[in-house]
Design a protein around this motif. Structure first.
Motif, short mmCIF file in Angstrom:
data_model
loop_
_atom_site.label_atom_id
_atom_site.label_comp_id
_atom_site.label_asym_id
_atom_site.label_seq_id
_atom_site.Cartn_x
_atom_site.Cartn_y
_atom_site.Cartn_z
N UNK A 79 -9.02 -0.84 -5.61
CA UNK A 79 -9.52 0.29 -6.47
C UNK A 79 -8.94 1.61 -6.11
N UNK A 80 -8.02 2.01 -7.19
CA UNK A 80 -7.22 3.13 -6.83
C UNK A 80 -7.86 4.05 -7.48
N UNK A 81 -8.05 5.33 -6.98
CA UNK A 81 -8.45 6.82 -7.58
C UNK A 81 -7.35 7.56 -7.74
N UNK A 82 -7.00 7.85 -8.84
CA UNK A 82 -6.12 8.83 -9.34
C UNK A 82 -6.51 10.36 -8.94
N UNK A 83 -5.38 10.96 -8.58
CA UNK A 83 -5.92 12.50 -8.40
C UNK A 83 -6.68 13.21 -9.68
N UNK A 84 -6.13 12.70 -10.58
CA UNK A 84 -6.70 13.53 -11.98
C UNK A 84 -8.20 12.85 -12.08
N UNK A 85 -8.59 11.87 -11.48
CA UNK A 85 -10.03 11.34 -11.59
C UNK A 85 -10.88 11.99 -10.75
N UNK A 86 -10.30 12.95 -9.82
CA UNK A 86 -11.35 13.75 -9.14
C UNK A 86 -11.72 14.97 -9.75
N UNK A 87 -13.01 15.04 -10.39
CA UNK A 87 -13.52 16.08 -11.43
C UNK A 87 -13.97 17.21 -10.69
N UNK A 88 -14.56 16.91 -9.47
CA UNK A 88 -15.09 18.15 -8.65
C UNK A 88 -15.35 18.03 -7.23
N UNK A 89 -15.34 18.85 -6.54
CA UNK A 89 -15.30 18.82 -4.93
C UNK A 89 -16.21 19.61 -4.71
N UNK A 90 -17.00 19.31 -3.44
CA UNK A 90 -17.84 20.65 -2.86
C UNK A 90 -17.93 20.58 -1.31
N UNK A 91 -18.32 21.48 -0.85
CA UNK A 91 -18.30 21.47 0.64
C UNK A 91 -19.41 22.47 1.27
N UNK A 92 -19.95 21.97 2.07
CA UNK A 92 -21.32 22.71 2.76
C UNK A 92 -21.27 22.38 4.35
N UNK A 93 -22.06 23.48 4.75
CA UNK A 93 -22.16 23.58 6.30
C UNK A 93 -23.42 23.05 6.66
N UNK A 94 -23.39 22.04 7.65
CA UNK A 94 -24.73 21.41 8.18
C UNK A 94 -25.46 22.63 9.20
N UNK A 95 -26.37 23.12 9.21
CA UNK A 95 -26.92 24.17 10.17
C UNK A 95 -27.28 23.30 11.41
N UNK A 96 -26.46 22.80 12.01
CA UNK A 96 -26.72 21.85 13.26
C UNK A 96 -26.91 22.73 14.53
N UNK A 97 -27.79 22.37 15.53
CA UNK A 97 -28.01 23.08 16.58
C UNK A 97 -26.63 23.20 17.59
N UNK A 98 -26.48 24.36 18.18
CA UNK A 98 -25.13 24.41 19.01
C UNK A 98 -25.14 23.18 19.80
N UNK A 99 -23.89 22.67 20.32
CA UNK A 99 -24.10 21.56 21.25
C UNK A 99 -22.69 21.46 21.62
N UNK A 100 -22.53 20.97 22.95
CA UNK A 100 -21.14 20.94 23.34
C UNK A 100 -20.67 19.35 23.15
#
Ligand SMILES: Cc1cc2nc3c(=O)[nH]c(=O)nc-3n(C[C@H](O)[C@H](O)[C@H](O)COP(=O)(O)OP(=O)(O)OC[C@H]3O[C@@H](n4cnc5c(N)ncnc54)[C@H](O)[C@@H]3O)c2cc1C
Length: 565
Positions: free
Chosen positions: A341-362
Motif C-alpha cells: 500500500x503506497x501512501x502518496x504525499x497528497x493523500x496526507x490531508x492533515x498532520x498534528x503533533x502534541x507533547x506528552x507531559x511525561x515525568x522528567x526521567x534520565x
C-alpha cells in the motif's frame, strides 16, 4: 461564550478575587479536576493560556485503552486502572467512546523474550520484535483484569491464512495475528469542553475562561492576563493546581518557582485519505511494531485513516510540530505491515503533533518512561501564600481517576467533605445516550418525528453531540437548519450554537477543537471563509476581523499539512 460573557466573567473575578482553587490549564486533566471539584461544591476558577483542549488533549492517538505495552514495564496497576476507566468511559461517554477491535500482526512465535524480559526487570533497553508468546501473556492479563465486568470480547489468535484474508494487504511474512478489544474516542476535544460545561451546570459559582494566562504573583495574588483584551485581574487562591501538561515547569516559572518535573516527548500523527488502506483496515485498528521497537497504530477515523505516532524528546512544547522526517518514519513503518500500500504525499490531508507531559526521567528509551500520573506539591513561601499542586503525566484514558485522586488530596486541605463520586456520572451528551443499536434507532425516530428533521440529520447530530442534539433541534428553526455551502453536513444554527456557548474566541477553536473539520482535512479556503462569516456574526467581528481570523486559521491549519518534497 460571547465577548459580553467573557467580560462578565472577568468582572466577576475582579469583584470576587478570592477563590478556593485556581486551576491553570484546561486540558483533559484540568477540565476533569474542575468537574470533580465542582461536584463536591468547591468553587473553582479554570483558566487556559490558549484554548481548552489545545494541548496534548487534542493531539492524542484517540485510544481509550488499557495500555498493553505498559505491562512490559511492570505497570500492572496503571493497566488495571486504565482498563477500569476505559470501561467507565464506554458507559459515561458512550456518545464519543466506542469499542475498537485491535489486531496485532505477529512476525514470530518467540521473538522479544530476552529484550522484553530485560525491560520487565528494569533495564533501559530498546524493545525488540514482540512475538506471539509475549503478546499472549499481555492479552491474557488484559482479559483477567476485566473478567468480572466484561464489556468487550476476549482476545483471540488467528492463523496466518485467515489473517491475510481478513486484512488484505497485510505482510505475508506474518506467522499469525492476535486480536483484542480496546476503545477509541471520536470527539475528544468536545468531551473536554463538556466536562467544563457540566462543572458549571453543577456549581454555577465555578468560572472558566480560555485565553487567560498567569503572569506572576503580586502581593500574594496571581495576576492573570486576558490575552484577548490585554486586561489584568488579580486572583487570591487558597490552592493553585498547575494542570498545564507539558508546560508545567514553564507555568511554575511564571509563578516564581523553579522546577524540573516534566520531560516531555512529542508525538506526531498523519490523517490520510487512501481508499486501499481504508478498505484493508475495515473496522479494526492495526497495532504494530516498527523495527526500532516502537509501537505504531493505524485505524479508520471517520472517512479517513489515522496513523501515529512518534516519541521524541522535546524541551519546549511551543516548538512541537510534525516534521518531515517523522512523516517519512511513519510511512516507512506502515510499509513493514502493508508492503504493497503506497501512501502518496497528497493523500496526507492533515498532520498534528502534541507533547506528552511525561515525568522528567534520565531514561534513554522514551517508550519505557512511565505513562502513570502523580502530583508534586510546591508548598507556600513567604511571598506566595498558596501551595501549587502540579499534575504530572497521565493518560487521556485515566483523567477521571487522576481527578478523583487529586481531589482526595485537596478536599481535606480545603476542609470540604466529598459529596459524590464521578465513576458512574455520564458526561455531556452521554447523558441518557441510547446504549444499543435498537435504542439508537428508536431515539433517532422519536427525535426526527418531534423536530421534523430527517433521520439522517438526527443520526449525524447524535454522533456529533450525543443527546444534547435533541435540545438543539427543538430550538432550531428552518433558518438555523440551513446547510453551509462548503460543508453541507453542517448547518448555520449548529455553528452559531457552538460559537455562542462553547468559549469560541478564534476561528481555529471551532475548526480544530469544537469540531473535526480540520482533522478530517475539510478546512478548505471556502469552508474557512464561510465559517468566519457565521462565527463572526455571533462574536461581533467586523469585516477586517473576519478576514484576519480566516487568515490566522489557515496559517494554523496549513502548517499541519506536509511540506511538498
Ligand atoms: C502523541 C500523543 C499520543 C497520545 N495518545 C494517547 C492515547 O491514545 N490514549 C491516551 O489515553 N492518552 C494518550 N496520550 C496522552 C494524553 O493525550 C495526555 O496525557 C493528556 O491529554 C494530558 O492532558 P493534560 O490536561 O495534562 O495536558 P494538555 O492537554 O497538554 O493540557 C495542558 C493545557 O494547559 C495549558 N497551559 C499551558 N501553560 C499554561 C499556563 N501557564 N496557564 C494556563 N494554562 C496553560 C495549555 O494551553 C493546555 O491547554 C497521547 C499524548 C500524545 C502527545
Amino acid at each position: 461564550m460571547t465577548t459580553l460573557d467573557r467580560n462578565r466573567i472577568l468582572q466577576s473575578i475582579q469583584d470576587h478575587p478570592r477563590v478556593p482553587v485556581l486551576i491553570l490549564g484546561g486540558g483533559i486533566n484540568g477540565a476533569g479536576l474542575f468537574r470533580e471539584l465542582a461536584l463536591q461544591g468547591v468553587d473553582c476558577l479554570l483558566v487556559d493560556k490558549a484554548d481548552f483542549a489545545s494541548g496534548a488533549t487534542s493531539k492524542s492517538s484517540r485510544m481509550i485503552h488499557g495500555g498493553l505495552r505498559y505491562l512490559e514495564n511492570r505497570e500492572f496497576r496503571l493497566v488495571r486502572e486504565s482498563l477500569t476507566e476505559r470501561n467507565r468511559l464506554l458507559l459515561n461517554a458512550a456518545h464519543y467512546v466506542s469499542p475498537l477491535k485491535t489486531t496485532i500482526p505477529l512476525f514470530s512465535w518467540l521473538g522479544g523474550l530476552v529484550r522484553s524480559g530485560l525491560i520487565f526487570f528494569g533495564f533501559d533497553v530498546r524493545p525488540g520484535g514482540r512475538g506471539a508468546l509475549i503478546v499472549k501473556l499481555g492479552l491474557s492479563f488484559y482479559d483477567f483484569v476485566t473478567r468480572k465486568r466484561r464489556m468487550t470480547p476476549r482476545h483471540c489468535f488467528t492463523p496466518k491464512g485467515r489473517s491475510l484474508r481478513e486484512v488484505p494487504g497485510l505482510n505475508p511474512r506474518i506467522v499469525a495475528s492476535a486480536s483484542y478489544w480496546d476503545a477509541r474516542i471520536s470527539e475528544a476535544e468536545r468531551l473536554c469542553v463538556e466536562l467544563v460545561q457540566d462543572a458549571i451546570a453543577a456549581n454555577p459559582a465555578c468560572r472558566a475562561l480560555n485565553y487567560v494566562r498567569p503572569e506572576g504573583v503580586e502581593a500574594g495574588a496571581v495576576v492573570l492576563k486576558d490575552e484577548v483584551t490585554g486586561e489584568r485581574v488579580a486572583v487570591q487562591p487558597q490552592i493553585v493546581v498547575n494542570a498545564s501538561g507539558a508546560w508545567v515547569d514553564f507555568t511554575n516559572a511564571a509563578l516564581g518557582v523553579t522546577s524540573h518535573f516534566i520531560g516531555g516527548t512529542k508525538g506526531s500523527h498523519l490523517v490520510v485519505d487512501n481508499p486501499q488502506l481504508y478498505d484493508a483496515l475495515g473496522d479494526r485498528m492495526v497495532y504494530y511494531q516498527h523495527a526500532d521497537g516502537r509501537i505504531c497504530i493505524v485505524f479508520r477515523f471517520m472517512d479517513k485513516v489515522l496513523m501515529g505516532s512518534t516519541d521524541i524528546r522535546i524541551e519546549d512544547p511551543e516548538t512541537a510540530r510534525c516534521e518531515e522526517d517523522e512523516i517519512a518514519y511513519m510511512l516507512a513503518t506502515l510499509r513493514d505491515v502493508f508492503p504493497d500500500i503506497e501512501i502518496r504525499r497528497e493523500q496526507i490531508v492533515y498532520t498534528f503533533c502534541g507533547v506528552r507531559p511525561l515525568p522528567a526521567s534520565g531514561r534513554d528509551v522514551t517508550g519505557t518512561i512511565s505513562r502513570g500520573h502523580s502530583v508534586r506539591i510546591v508548598e507556600p513561601e513567604s511571598d506566595r501564600p498558596f501551595p501549587i499542586y502540579c499534575l504530572i503525566g497521565g493518560k487521556w484514558t485515566t483523567f477521571r481517576a487522576f481527578a478523583e485522586q487529586v481531589a482526595d488530596r485537596l478536599l481535606p486541605r480545603l476542609g470540604v467533605e466529598r459529596r459524590c463520586h464521578t465513576d458512574t456520572i455520564p458526561i455531556g451528551g452521554g447523558r441518557g445516550f441510547p446504549a444499543s443499536d435498537e435504542l439508537r434507532e428508536q431515539w433517532i425516530r422519536r427525535v426526527a418525528e418531534k423536530s421534523g428533521a430527517s433521520r439522517e440529520r438526527v443520526a449525524t447530530l447524535l454522533a456529533r453531540y450525543g443527546t444534547t442534539a435533541e435540545a438543539y433541534l427543538a430550538a432550531a428553526d428552518a433558518r438555523a437548519e440551513t446547510p453551509l455551502q462548503s460543508l453541507p453536513d453542517y448547518t448555520v444554527g449548529e455553528i452559531e450554537r457552538i460559537a455562542a456557548s462553547e468559549w469560541g474566541v478564534h476561528l481555529t477553536d471551532l475548526l480544530c477543537r469544537r469540531s473535526l473539520i480540520a482533522l478530517r482535512g475539510r478546512a478548505t479556503d471556502e469552508a474557512v471563509a464561510e465559517l468566519a462569516e457565521v462565527v463572526g456574526a455571533v462574536l461581533g467581528w467586523d469585516a477586517p476581523k473576519r478576514l484576519e481570523e480566516a487568515r490566522l486559521a489557515m496559517s494554523e491549519v496549513r502548517p499541519s499539512l506536509p511540506l511538498r518534497p
